[in-house]
Scaffold this motif. Structure first.
Motif, short mmCIF file in Angstrom:
data_model
loop_
_atom_site.label_atom_id
_atom_site.label_comp_id
_atom_site.label_asym_id
_atom_site.label_seq_id
_atom_site.Cartn_x
_atom_site.Cartn_y
_atom_site.Cartn_z
N TYR A 181 0.62 -1.05 0.14
CA TYR A 181 -0.25 -0.37 -0.35
C TYR A 181 0.85 1.63 -0.33
O TYR A 181 1.76 0.89 0.88
N ILE A 182 0.67 2.11 -0.51
CA ILE A 182 2.00 3.68 -0.58
C ILE A 182 0.60 4.58 -1.65
O ILE A 182 1.30 5.73 -0.91
N GLY A 183 -0.36 4.99 -0.86
CA GLY A 183 -1.26 5.83 -0.61
C GLY A 183 -2.15 6.40 -1.36
O GLY A 183 -1.61 5.60 -2.47
N LYS A 184 -3.17 6.93 -1.04
CA LYS A 184 -4.31 7.87 -2.21
C LYS A 184 -3.75 8.35 -3.08
O LYS A 184 -4.78 8.53 -4.03
N THR A 185 -2.97 8.50 -3.22
CA THR A 185 -2.31 9.94 -4.12
C THR A 185 -1.96 9.01 -5.32
O THR A 185 -0.98 9.69 -6.65
N SER A 186 -1.49 8.02 -4.77
CA SER A 186 -1.06 7.08 -6.25
C SER A 186 -1.87 7.03 -7.56
O SER A 186 -2.32 7.36 -7.73
N THR A 187 -0.94 7.30 -8.90
CA THR A 187 -0.63 7.27 -10.24
C THR A 187 -0.37 6.07 -10.89
O THR A 187 0.66 5.89 -10.77
N ARG A 228 -10.70 -6.10 0.17
CA ARG A 228 -12.50 -5.99 0.21
C ARG A 228 -12.76 -4.35 -0.22
O ARG A 228 -12.05 -3.54 0.39
N GLY A 229 -13.48 -4.39 -0.58
CA GLY A 229 -14.14 -3.23 -0.98
C GLY A 229 -13.69 -2.56 -3.25
O GLY A 229 -13.02 -3.62 -3.06
N ASP A 230 -13.40 -1.63 -3.49
CA ASP A 230 -13.07 -1.16 -4.42
C ASP A 230 -11.72 -0.68 -5.14
O ASP A 230 -11.35 0.62 -3.98
N HIS A 231 -10.42 -1.33 -5.18
CA HIS A 231 -9.37 -1.45 -5.18
C HIS A 231 -8.27 -1.80 -6.80
O HIS A 231 -8.82 -2.89 -7.27
N TRP A 232 -8.23 -0.66 -7.32
CA TRP A 232 -7.91 -0.48 -9.11
C TRP A 232 -6.19 -0.42 -8.93
O TRP A 232 -5.42 0.19 -7.93
N ILE A 233 -5.87 -1.48 -9.63
CA ILE A 233 -3.72 -1.40 -9.27
C ILE A 233 -3.79 -1.40 -10.78
O ILE A 233 -3.68 -1.79 -11.48
N ALA A 234 -2.09 -0.77 -10.52
CA ALA A 234 -1.67 -0.34 -12.32
C ALA A 234 -1.09 -1.42 -13.05
O ALA A 234 0.07 -2.63 -12.02
N VAL A 271 -7.75 3.94 -4.98
CA VAL A 271 -6.58 3.52 -5.82
C VAL A 271 -4.93 3.44 -4.14
O VAL A 271 -6.27 3.91 -3.44
N GLY A 272 -4.12 3.05 -4.33
CA GLY A 272 -3.01 3.02 -2.96
C GLY A 272 -2.25 1.83 -3.14
O GLY A 272 -1.46 1.39 -3.16
N TYR A 273 -3.02 0.76 -3.75
CA TYR A 273 -2.02 -0.56 -3.27
C TYR A 273 -0.79 -0.87 -5.07
O TYR A 273 -1.67 -0.28 -6.22
#
Length: 247
Positions: A152-158, A191-197, A240-242
Motif C-alpha cells: 500500500y503506497i497511498g491514495k495519491t498513487s498514479t 475488500r472494497g473497490d481497489h484498482w492497481i496499475a 487506488v493505493g495498492y
C-alpha cells in the motif's frame, strides 16, 4: 451464458470439422490432442475480454492461446497450426493481442498491432464480420506467481508512481495474467473497490477488490483509460493505493 457452438472436439485421430461463418462453410481436416488448441465459434460481437471469458466459461482449465501456441516458428517463419480459414478472421490471444488466421492478407499468423496497432474494435462489443472465432488452450500457468504481495503506497498513487515504486524495488508492474491467475487475484481479494496499475498497456488498471462483482476486471475495456490514473494534482483517490510488482 455463452452460446457454445463447438467446432472442434478432442480427438486423437483425424476428424472432419465444419466451420460456419455468415453462411460460409469450409471443411478442414484436423488432428488434435488434449493439450492442443481447440477452435470454437461464438458470436461476431466478441471482444478480447469476452473471448477470454468464453474459454473460462467452457473449461476452467483452459484460457486464451498465446501467439506461439497458434503460430509457432517453423522453418524460419510463423506457421499456422491449422488449415487457414478463407477470408478475414481475427482471434484473440494472450497479451490483449489479435492474430489473423484467415487468408484475407495473403498469409496468416501476424498480430494486428504489428501492422496497424491495437485494434479499437477489440474492446467494442459490436458486430464485425471478421470476429467470432475463439481458440482456447490448456492453462499451463503455475499457481505460484513470482511477485511481491500487494503493497500500500497511498491514495495519491498514479500509474507512473506505481511504476516507479516497482522500478525502485528492482521489479516492474505485473501483467494482468500475473495479477489474476485463473480469474482470481493471485494474492487474494481486497475488500472494497481497489484498482492497481498493470503493465498490459500504459494507464491500464485491474480490479483486485470485491466491489460490485468486478474482481479481475480491466478498467480500459469497460470504462476507458481513467483520467485519475495520470492525474498530476496530488489528490487523494479512495480506490487506488495498492501496487503489485513482478520480477
Amino acid at each position: 451464458m455463452y452460446s457454445l457452438h463447438i467446432l472442434a472436439l478432442l480427438s486423437v485421430t483425424a476428424a472432419l470439422h465444419v466451420y460456419e461463418d455468415d453462411g460460409l462453410q469450409t471443411v478442414a481436416k484436423h488432428q488434435e490432442v488434449d493439450t492442443g488448441p481447440r477452435l470454437y465459434y461464438d458470436q461476431s460481437t466478441l471482444t478480447w475480454d469476452s473471448s477470454e471469458g468464453f474459454c473460462r466459461q467452457f473449461d476452467k482449465n483452459r484460457n486464451l492461446c498465446s501467439f506461439d501456441d497458434l503460430c509457432p516458428w517453423r522453418n524460419g517463419a510463423r506457421q499456422f497450426i491449422r488449415d487457414v480459414l478463407p477470408g478475414d478472421h481475427w482471434v484473440a490471444v494472450k497479451g490483449r493481442e489479435w492474430v489473423e488466421i484467415g487468408d484475407r492478407h495473403s498469409v496468416p499468423c501476424f498480430l494486428h498491432s504489428s501492422r496497424w496497432g491495437p485494434p479499437t474494435w477489440g474492446d467494442v462489443p459490436e458486430t464485425r464480420h471478421y470476429k467470432g472465432y475463439v481458440y482456447c488452450c490448456k492453462d499451463t500457468s503455475p499457481d505460484p506467481v513470482p511477485a511481491i504481495a500487494y503493497r500500500y503506497i497511498g491514495k495519491t498513487s498514479t500509474y507512473d508512481i506505481s511504476k516507479d515504486h516497482c522500478r525502485h524495488q528492482g521489479r516492474r508492474l505485473c501483467y494482468s495474467s500475473e495479477v489474476c491467475v485463473k480469474s482470481k487475484p493471485a494474492h487474494g481479494v481486497v475488500r472494497g473497490d481497489h484498482w492497481i496499475a498493470i503493465k498490459d498497456r500504459y494507464n491500464e488498471w485491474i480490479q483486485i477488490g470485491d466491489s460490485s462483482g468486478r474482481t479481475c476486471l480491466h478498467h480500459g475495456p469497460k470504462y476507458g483509460l481513467p483520467a485519475w490514473g495520470t492525474r498530476t494534482d496530488g489528490s487523494n483517490i479512495n480506490w487506488v493505493g495498492y501496487v503489485y510488482c513482478c520480477k
